[in-house]
Motif scaffolding. Structure first.
Motif, PDB file in Angstrom:
ATOM      1  N   MET A  58     -50.931 -23.498 -26.632  1.00 26.08           N
ATOM      2  CA  MET A  58     -51.153 -24.794 -27.318  1.00 26.08           C
ATOM      3  C   MET A  58     -52.231 -25.421 -26.469  1.00 26.08           C
ATOM      4  SD  MET A  58     -48.475 -27.333 -28.846  1.00 26.08           S
ATOM      5  CE  MET A  58     -49.161 -28.959 -29.478  1.00 26.08           C
ATOM      6  N   ILE A  59     -53.215 -26.126 -26.830  1.00 19.43           N
ATOM      7  CA  ILE A  59     -54.157 -27.023 -25.958  1.00 19.43           C
ATOM      8  C   ILE A  59     -53.277 -28.214 -26.013  1.00 19.43           C
ATOM      9  CG2 ILE A  59     -56.441 -27.789 -26.022  1.00 19.43           C
ATOM     10  CD1 ILE A  59     -57.409 -25.667 -27.708  1.00 19.43           C
ATOM     11  N   PRO A  60     -53.607 -28.844 -24.654  1.00 20.98           N
ATOM     12  CA  PRO A  60     -52.975 -30.418 -24.649  1.00 20.98           C
ATOM     13  C   PRO A  60     -53.891 -31.282 -25.200  1.00 20.98           C
ATOM     14  CG  PRO A  60     -53.725 -29.510 -22.421  1.00 20.98           C
ATOM     15  CD  PRO A  60     -53.702 -28.353 -23.398  1.00 20.98           C
ATOM     16  N   PRO A  61     -53.516 -32.378 -25.876  1.00 23.05           N
ATOM     17  CA  PRO A  61     -54.451 -33.280 -26.336  1.00 23.05           C
ATOM     18  C   PRO A  61     -55.359 -33.940 -25.175  1.00 23.05           C
ATOM     19  CG  PRO A  61     -52.211 -34.291 -26.034  1.00 23.05           C
ATOM     20  CD  PRO A  61     -52.129 -32.863 -25.720  1.00 23.05           C
ATOM     21  N   ARG A  62     -56.624 -34.459 -25.842  1.00 24.79           N
ATOM     22  CA  ARG A  62     -57.545 -34.990 -24.580  1.00 24.79           C
ATOM     23  C   ARG A  62     -56.907 -36.192 -24.010  1.00 24.79           C
ATOM     24  NH1 ARG A  62     -62.879 -33.924 -25.835  1.00 24.79           N
ATOM     25  NH2 ARG A  62     -63.403 -32.706 -28.006  1.00 24.79           N
ATOM     26  N   PHE A  63     -56.027 -36.872 -24.800  1.00 24.84           N
ATOM     27  CA  PHE A  63     -55.581 -37.940 -24.286  1.00 24.84           C
ATOM     28  C   PHE A  63     -54.197 -38.083 -25.016  1.00 24.84           C
ATOM     29  CE2 PHE A  63     -58.868 -39.328 -26.947  1.00 24.84           C
ATOM     30  CZ  PHE A  63     -58.265 -40.307 -27.814  1.00 24.84           C
ATOM     31  N   PRO A  64     -53.181 -39.160 -24.268  1.00 28.23           N
ATOM     32  CA  PRO A  64     -51.854 -39.136 -24.930  1.00 28.23           C
ATOM     33  C   PRO A  64     -52.126 -40.129 -26.122  1.00 28.23           C
ATOM     34  CG  PRO A  64     -51.690 -40.283 -22.773  1.00 28.23           C
ATOM     35  CD  PRO A  64     -53.152 -39.566 -22.943  1.00 28.23           C
TER      36      PRO A  64
ATOM     37  N   LYS B 166     -58.376 -37.913 -44.782  1.00 28.15           N
ATOM     38  CA  LYS B 166     -59.416 -37.088 -44.033  1.00 28.15           C
ATOM     39  C   LYS B 166     -59.892 -37.387 -42.847  1.00 28.15           C
ATOM     40  CE  LYS B 166     -63.889 -35.213 -45.652  1.00 28.15           C
ATOM     41  NZ  LYS B 166     -64.848 -35.214 -46.595  1.00 28.15           N
ATOM     42  N   ILE B 167     -60.175 -38.765 -42.794  1.00 27.14           N
ATOM     43  CA  ILE B 167     -60.627 -39.227 -41.459  1.00 27.14           C
ATOM     44  C   ILE B 167     -59.729 -39.135 -40.529  1.00 27.14           C
ATOM     45  CG2 ILE B 167     -61.616 -41.208 -40.128  1.00 27.14           C
ATOM     46  CD1 ILE B 167     -63.392 -39.687 -42.217  1.00 27.14           C
ATOM     47  N   ALA B 168     -58.277 -39.363 -40.553  1.00 23.50           N
ATOM     48  CA  ALA B 168     -57.202 -39.331 -39.849  1.00 23.50           C
ATOM     49  C   ALA B 168     -57.125 -37.561 -39.264  1.00 23.50           C
ATOM     50  CB  ALA B 168     -55.676 -39.679 -40.551  1.00 23.50           C
ATOM     51  N   ARG B 169     -57.380 -36.844 -40.303  1.00 21.73           N
ATOM     52  CA  ARG B 169     -57.384 -35.248 -39.810  1.00 21.73           C
ATOM     53  C   ARG B 169     -58.516 -34.859 -38.788  1.00 21.73           C
ATOM     54  NH1 ARG B 169     -57.087 -34.092 -45.459  1.00 21.73           N
ATOM     55  NH2 ARG B 169     -59.167 -33.302 -45.131  1.00 21.73           N
ATOM     56  N   PHE B 170     -59.744 -35.621 -39.180  1.00 23.97           N
ATOM     57  CA  PHE B 170     -60.718 -35.389 -38.097  1.00 23.97           C
ATOM     58  C   PHE B 170     -60.276 -35.907 -36.894  1.00 23.97           C
ATOM     59  CE2 PHE B 170     -64.305 -37.637 -35.848  1.00 23.97           C
ATOM     60  CZ  PHE B 170     -65.135 -36.660 -35.672  1.00 23.97           C
ATOM     61  N   TRP B 171     -59.738 -36.992 -36.732  1.00 21.85           N
ATOM     62  CA  TRP B 171     -59.329 -37.495 -35.312  1.00 21.85           C
ATOM     63  C   TRP B 171     -58.278 -36.600 -34.796  1.00 21.85           C
ATOM     64  CZ3 TRP B 171     -62.659 -39.642 -32.614  1.00 21.85           C
ATOM     65  CH2 TRP B 171     -63.780 -40.776 -33.145  1.00 21.85           C
TER      66      TRP B 171
ATOM     67  N   LEU C  67     -55.979 -34.234 -31.031  1.00 21.02           N
ATOM     68  CA  LEU C  67     -55.114 -33.279 -30.719  1.00 21.02           C
ATOM     69  C   LEU C  67     -55.043 -32.043 -30.720  1.00 21.02           C
ATOM     70  CD1 LEU C  67     -52.274 -35.555 -32.722  1.00 21.02           C
ATOM     71  CD2 LEU C  67     -53.016 -35.465 -30.445  1.00 21.02           C
ATOM     72  N   TYR C  68     -56.345 -31.430 -31.384  1.00 24.04           N
ATOM     73  CA  TYR C  68     -56.766 -30.102 -31.544  1.00 24.04           C
ATOM     74  C   TYR C  68     -55.795 -29.545 -32.680  1.00 24.04           C
ATOM     75  CZ  TYR C  68     -59.308 -30.703 -27.296  1.00 24.04           C
ATOM     76  OH  TYR C  68     -60.001 -31.165 -26.234  1.00 24.04           O
ATOM     77  N   GLU C  69     -55.543 -30.244 -33.572  1.00 26.06           N
ATOM     78  CA  GLU C  69     -55.080 -29.852 -34.947  1.00 26.06           C
ATOM     79  C   GLU C  69     -56.110 -29.057 -35.540  1.00 26.06           C
ATOM     80  OE1 GLU C  69     -52.850 -32.718 -36.949  1.00 26.06           O
ATOM     81  OE2 GLU C  69     -51.448 -33.212 -35.383  1.00 26.06           O
ATOM     82  N   ARG C  70     -55.717 -28.072 -36.347  1.00 28.20           N
ATOM     83  CA  ARG C  70     -56.954 -27.359 -36.978  1.00 28.20           C
ATOM     84  C   ARG C  70     -56.688 -27.555 -38.491  1.00 28.20           C
ATOM     85  NH1 ARG C  70     -59.956 -27.740 -33.073  1.00 28.20           N
ATOM     86  NH2 ARG C  70     -59.813 -26.269 -31.355  1.00 28.20           N
ATOM     87  N   ASN C  71     -56.902 -28.925 -38.920  1.00 27.44           N
ATOM     88  CA  ASN C  71     -56.826 -28.952 -40.420  1.00 27.44           C
ATOM     89  C   ASN C  71     -57.843 -29.816 -40.812  1.00 27.44           C
ATOM     90  OD1 ASN C  71     -56.207 -31.422 -39.155  1.00 27.44           O
ATOM     91  ND2 ASN C  71     -53.833 -31.784 -39.925  1.00 27.44           N
ATOM     92  N   TYR C  72     -58.715 -29.932 -40.200  1.00 21.00           N
ATOM     93  CA  TYR C  72     -60.013 -30.666 -40.933  1.00 21.00           C
ATOM     94  C   TYR C  72     -61.349 -29.559 -40.677  1.00 21.00           C
ATOM     95  CZ  TYR C  72     -63.990 -33.607 -40.941  1.00 21.00           C
ATOM     96  OH  TYR C  72     -65.227 -34.186 -41.518  1.00 21.00           O
ATOM     97  N   GLY C  73     -61.981 -29.462 -41.984  1.00 21.07           N
ATOM     98  CA  GLY C  73     -63.140 -28.473 -42.082  1.00 21.07           C
ATOM     99  C   GLY C  73     -64.217 -29.086 -42.361  1.00 21.07           C
ATOM    100  N   GLY C  74     -64.483 -30.489 -42.361  1.00 18.38           N
ATOM    101  CA  GLY C  74     -65.684 -31.046 -43.000  1.00 18.38           C
ATOM    102  C   GLY C  74     -66.780 -31.088 -41.960  1.00 18.38           C
ATOM    103  N   ASN C  75     -67.924 -31.540 -42.434  1.00 17.74           N
ATOM    104  CA  ASN C  75     -69.191 -31.766 -41.446  1.00 17.74           C
ATOM    105  C   ASN C  75     -69.897 -33.223 -41.711  1.00 17.74           C
ATOM    106  OD1 ASN C  75     -71.824 -31.668 -40.558  1.00 17.74           O
ATOM    107  ND2 ASN C  75     -71.980 -29.640 -41.118  1.00 17.74           N
TER     108      ASN C  75
END
Length: 133
Positions: free
Chosen positions: A1-7, A47-52, A57-65
């Motif tokens: 698991m990749i750690p978040p960019r920041f807490p 959708k924007i929350a998924r982007f962030w 957090l490196y969650e892989r649940n956003y697939g937009g452009n």
């Protein structure tokens, strides 16, 4: 698991997105631009929350452009990114601890600069030679 960019927690991300878009809807410049395109605010915010969450957090649940969406909107201008970022920074400062707000702001400015340049270069380019900055 990749750690978040920041807490930051997923709940904090959701809160920032909700507070930010409430402010966007009231903003004299940004409100009408978003209002031309967003018909379902809860869905947009989710959708924007998924982007962030993906970006931080490196969650892989956003697939937009995002670049494609901003270009396709037709009325998003490079000049809109400065007030967008100022409002976002204000939201971050009001809702998060200072270090988290600063880290997220840095990321948002980097992403915003890329989107602004894309909009400017791909849609608003004026005839003539490229201008190197």
């Amino acid at each position: 698991m990749i750690p978040p960019r920041f807490p930051v927690t997923p709940e904090q991300i959701d809160r920032v997105v909700a507070v930010f878009y409430a402010a966007v809807r009231r903003h004299e410049v940004l409100g009408p631009v978003f209002g031309n395109h967003v018909t379902d605010w809860p869905a947009h915010e989710e959708k924007i929350a998924r982007f962030w969450k993906n970006a931080i957090l490196y969650e892989r649940n956003y697939g937009g452009n995002p670049m494609q969406v901003h270009l396709a909107a037709g009325d998003v201008r490079a000049a809109h990114f400065a007030p967008w970022l100022a409002l976002f920074d204000e939201t971050l400062r009001r809702t998060l601890p200072a270090e988290t707000a600063a880290a997220w702001s840095t990321l948002a400015h980097r992403i915003g600069a890329g989107l602004r340049m894309g909009v400017e270069d791909l849609r608003e380019r004026r005839p003539g030679p490229f201008i190197l900055r």
